[in-house]
Write a protein that holds these residues in place. Structure first.
Motif, PDB file in Angstrom:
ATOM      1  N   UNK A 127     -21.085  -5.551  21.067  1.00 23.17           N
ATOM      2  CA  UNK A 127     -20.839  -6.980  20.873  1.00 23.17           C
ATOM      3  C   UNK A 127     -21.467  -7.496  19.601  1.00 23.17           C
ATOM      4  N   UNK A 128     -22.584  -6.886  19.194  1.00 20.71           N
ATOM      5  CA  UNK A 128     -23.327  -7.416  18.049  1.00 20.71           C
ATOM      6  C   UNK A 128     -23.342  -6.434  16.874  1.00 20.71           C
ATOM      7  N   UNK A 129     -22.176  -5.876  16.585  1.00 21.44           N
ATOM      8  CA  UNK A 129     -22.060  -5.046  15.385  1.00 21.44           C
ATOM      9  C   UNK A 129     -22.357  -5.884  14.143  1.00 21.44           C
ATOM     10  N   UNK A 130     -22.809  -5.197  13.100  1.00 22.79           N
ATOM     11  CA  UNK A 130     -23.313  -5.903  11.917  1.00 22.79           C
ATOM     12  C   UNK A 130     -22.269  -6.811  11.276  1.00 22.79           C
ATOM     13  N   UNK A 131     -20.988  -6.379  11.267  1.00 23.45           N
ATOM     14  CA  UNK A 131     -19.966  -7.208  10.633  1.00 23.45           C
ATOM     15  C   UNK A 131     -19.728  -8.502  11.408  1.00 23.45           C
ATOM     16  N   UNK A 132     -19.861  -8.436  12.748  1.00 25.13           N
ATOM     17  CA  UNK A 132     -19.698  -9.647  13.556  1.00 25.13           C
ATOM     18  C   UNK A 132     -20.838 -10.633  13.294  1.00 25.13           C
ATOM     19  N   UNK A 133     -22.054 -10.105  13.139  1.00 25.55           N
ATOM     20  CA  UNK A 133     -23.198 -10.978  12.843  1.00 25.55           C
ATOM     21  C   UNK A 133     -23.036 -11.641  11.478  1.00 25.55           C
ATOM     22  N   UNK A 134     -22.568 -10.874  10.474  1.00 21.12           N
ATOM     23  CA  UNK A 134     -22.385 -11.432   9.130  1.00 21.12           C
ATOM     24  C   UNK A 134     -21.323 -12.517   9.131  1.00 21.12           C
ATOM     25  N   UNK A 135     -20.229 -12.286   9.866  1.00 14.85           N
ATOM     26  CA  UNK A 135     -19.158 -13.288   9.929  1.00 14.85           C
ATOM     27  C   UNK A 135     -19.651 -14.548  10.632  1.00 14.85           C
ATOM     28  N   UNK A 136     -20.386 -14.371  11.721  1.00 14.86           N
ATOM     29  CA  UNK A 136     -20.910 -15.535  12.453  1.00 14.86           C
ATOM     30  C   UNK A 136     -21.826 -16.359  11.559  1.00 14.86           C
ATOM     31  N   UNK A 137     -22.707 -15.693  10.802  1.00 15.52           N
ATOM     32  CA  UNK A 137     -23.606 -16.423   9.903  1.00 15.52           C
ATOM     33  C   UNK A 137     -22.812 -17.131   8.810  1.00 15.52           C
ATOM     34  N   UNK A 138     -21.792 -16.475   8.288  1.00 16.28           N
ATOM     35  CA  UNK A 138     -20.970 -17.108   7.265  1.00 16.28           C
ATOM     36  C   UNK A 138     -20.292 -18.373   7.770  1.00 16.28           C
TER      37      UNK A 138
END
Length: 695
Positions: free
Chosen positions: A625-636
């Motif tokens: 659920x918390x793969x790095x690309x998902x975290x980066x997109x959420x922060x963006x």
């Protein structure tokens, strides 16, 4: 041609000694022997003298008494022709003085039309040589030499050296070799000119051999000669030879010369010895622009981008003038660092320092913007360039291809052909990659066949890899394997990797296993090959075989570094790892991810259980659920206004679960999300991806 019987010279510069009494050979490079004997050669431009009729034993021609010649009129006519030719010669020299070389050669045609009757002096021939060099005109070289022969012009040593230089600069190496060999006498300029020409044309070994021959005769050399030989050592990758030349330069007292010092920095850098390169740079009595550029480029070449950037800032604070090469190097550093902000600064610096139209720097900018998701900026820079070379075109064509815009890549390629540029193997690699990424099968085969048929370019392994990927994309795995097997050379790792990728996506277990085994033998330490096969086994339900791959990885000690993604927001890069909890706003980020996942679930998203693809390890499976690309997109999304496009860079190939999720995230938020992974660019927009779900 008078040649001493003891010496014979062949085309590879090797001396064969037929008289055993000769001695004095010196061995400086193993395998090469050189004699100190001098050679005597005939003059290649010997004027042919014709004997009189009486000397040949022939009767004189009968006189025609009924014909009378007006001597005054004939003399006047010859005087007028002579004055006219003198005026033309003066005009040619003036044109060359002001670097109007094309006009000088056009005016030269008038002298040619006189059929060799005009009196052309040494200064005019010297000017014509400069014009040919300036235009790199092979046709001009032949015309000038032809007139010299017609007029019986006797070349002195200076003009022989100039004619030799003209042939070398225009790439006429065979003729240059012949001219050099047939020179009746040579001075240090002759040797230096020939050696420099060989180095400039990439014939480094021949340059070394010729240097040793020269050293037997003169045992002396200036700074430019040693700089050239150090360049040759760098070209050959022979650090021991470079050290010898460094030692000679020290003994000759030319080691502090800026040309020699910069050549040494470049040589040590290219041979992988940055410590010695830094030492030479530190010892420079005065650090020039070229010196700074060379040491910065050396660090950048070996991937020390942070150190290279630090040196750039040190240079900018040292009051040394920066040139277009400085900014070109900086742009390439930014390409490695993925720093858009630094690249923009370099772009601004180019314009501010008056290099806005420089072809090298602008090509570097096109390459940077293409590689970091700013393809429109790349096109803008390209369109503004007043002059473009083949590298400029190749950079933008490749950029369009990497972004999945194959039609535009093909359109640009065809426009390049219309403008008269000849493509090379890099051009076709860019075009075929564009066809492969965009699934343009028919056009891809058309270009592949035209390489050898229309452009006389033999396809290389990378071109075959593109075609294998293109066939794999269409599901034609048997045809892809047949193409690989019938290649006119041994299949490379890239070709097998393209087939393995196709097998993963099409879930062809048997052929995938074969491709993986071939890759194990070629690249036994490359982790991604094992991971792709592991995914094939997992997706096929072959759990025992999958466990065997895992055991192989453990036995070899291979483990993937944690995958990471980063995004640049407000001129600052933010790095995320899968399951990361170190960011200052991590709670908001996790909450945003959960909101997005809940929303896309309403649009049909279903999480995938097995996605060990191809750079994702077992630990990351538990935190899907918390793969790095998902975290980066959420922060963006938290940090930018609604509708703003996001650009993410990640160190690994995006997994299939995240790929499916990001497509739906782009759909529900109305944003364009550009993700550059370890494979290619993915442009997510309106629920679709530019890769066509093949990566």
């Amino acid at each position: 041609m008078e040649v001493p019987s003891q010496i014979r010279i062949n085309s590879s510069w090797r001396l064969s000694i037929s008289d055993s009494s000769l001695s004095g050979h010196r061995y400086l490079f193993s395998g090469y022997s050189f004699s100190v004997s001098r050679r005597k050669w005939r003059n290649p431009f010997v004027q042919i003298r014709c004997s009189s009729a009486m000397e040949q034993g022939l009767k004189p021609r009968p006189k025609l008494n009924h014909v009378k010649f007006d001597v005054k009129e004939t003399v006047l006519e010859e005087t007028q022709i002579r004055k006219s030719s003198v005026g033309i010669c003066n005009q040619i020299e003036t044109f060359v003085l002001y670097k109007r070389y094309r006009e000088a050669l056009e005016l030269f045609e008038i002298l040619e039309l006189d059929g060799g009757c005009c009196d052309v002096g040494s200064s005019t021939y010297d000017a014509l040589v400069s014009a040919c060099i300036g235009l790199r005109s092979i046709r001009g070289v032949k015309r000038v030499c032809n007139l010299m022969n017609k007029n019986g012009f006797e070349l002195d040593l200076y003009m022989r050296n100039r004619v030799l230089l003209m042939h070398l600069r225009c790439g006429m190496m065979i003729d240059a070799h012949k001219l050099f060999d047939e020179m009746p006498e040579k001075n240090s300029v002759s040797w230096n000119t020939m050696i420099s020409g060989l180095v400039d044309s990439g014939e480094f070994m021949k340059a070394c051999k010729l240097f040793l021959m020269m050293w037997e005769e003169f045992s002396e050399g200036g700074s430019r000669l040693f700089a050239m030989m150090i360049r040759a050592s760098a070209g050959l990758g022979l650090i021991f030879a470079g050290r010898q030349f460094h030692s000679c330069a020290l003994k000759m007292g030319v080691d502090q010369d800026i040309f020699v010092s910069c050549a040494l920095i470049d040589m040590y850098s290219k041979c992988g010895n940055l410590e010695d390169a830094q030492f030479v740079f530190d010892e420079l009595p005065k650090k020039t622009t070229v010196g700074w550029n060379t040491i910065i480029a050396g660090y950048a070449l070996h991937g020390y981008t942070e150190e290279a950037l630090s040196l750039y800032y040190e240079m900018s604070g040292s009051n040394v003038t920066m040139d277009h090469f400085t900014f070109s190097i900086l742009v390439r550093i930014c390409t490695r660092l993925a720093s858009l902000e630094h690249a923009k600064q370099a772009h601004a610096g180019l314009v501010r320092h008056g290099f806005g139209s420089d072809i090298v720097a602008n090509t570097a900018l096109v390459d940077f913007y293409s590689k970091w998701g700013r393809i429109e900026d790349a096109r803008h820079v390209f369109d503004k360039m007043p002059c473009k070379n083949l590298i400029s075109w190749n950079a933008l064509i490749a950029g369009y291809g990497n972004h999945g815009r194959g039609e535009e890549a093909i359109e640009l390629f065809e426009k390049m052909l219309e403008e008269g540029l000849m493509p090379n193997h890099v051009t076709f690699l860019a075009v075929l990659s564009a066809c492969s990424y965009s699934g343009l099968s028919e056009r891809g085969w058309e270009f592949f066949e035209s390489m050898s048929k229309d452009h006389k370019i033999k396809p290389r392994a990378m071109h075959y890899a593109c075609m294998i990927e293109l066939l794999g994309r269409e599901g034609l795995l048997d045809e892809a394997y047949a193409l690989l097997s019938k290649a006119p050379f041994k299949p490379t790792a890239n070709m097998w990797a393209a087939l393995l990728t196709a097998c993963r996506i099409r879930e062809d277990l048997e052929l995938g296993k074969l491709a993986a085994e071939k890759l194990y033998g070629m690249e036994p330490e490359k982790l991604s090959n094992y991971i792709v096969l592991l995914n094939i086994y997992n997706s096929s339900g072959k759990l025992r075989e999958a466990a065997g791959v895992v055991q192989t990885l453990k036995r070899k000690g291979l483990r993937m570094l944690p995958a990471c993604s980063w995004i640049e927001v407000k001129k600052k890069s933010h790095v995320f790892y899968s399951g990361d909890k170190t960011h200052s706003e991590i709670e908001k980020i996790y909450q945003k991810v959960e909101e997005l996942m809940a929303e896309i679930s309403k649009h049909g998203y279903i999480g995938k259980e097995k996605t060990l693809l191809p750079d994702v390890d077992e630990h990351e499976e538990r935190i899907l659920l918390y793969h790095s690309e998902k975290l980066a997109i959420a922060y963006g999304m938290l940090s930018t206004l609604d509708g703003t496009s996001l650009q993410i860079v990640q160190s690994h190939r995006v997994c299939s679960d995240c790929h499916s999720a990001i497509k739906l995230m782009a759909l529900i938020t109305g944003r364009e999300i550009v993700l550059r992974d370890g494979s290619r660019f993915h442009h997510f927009k309106d629920g679709n991806c530019s890769c066509g779900d093949y990566w």
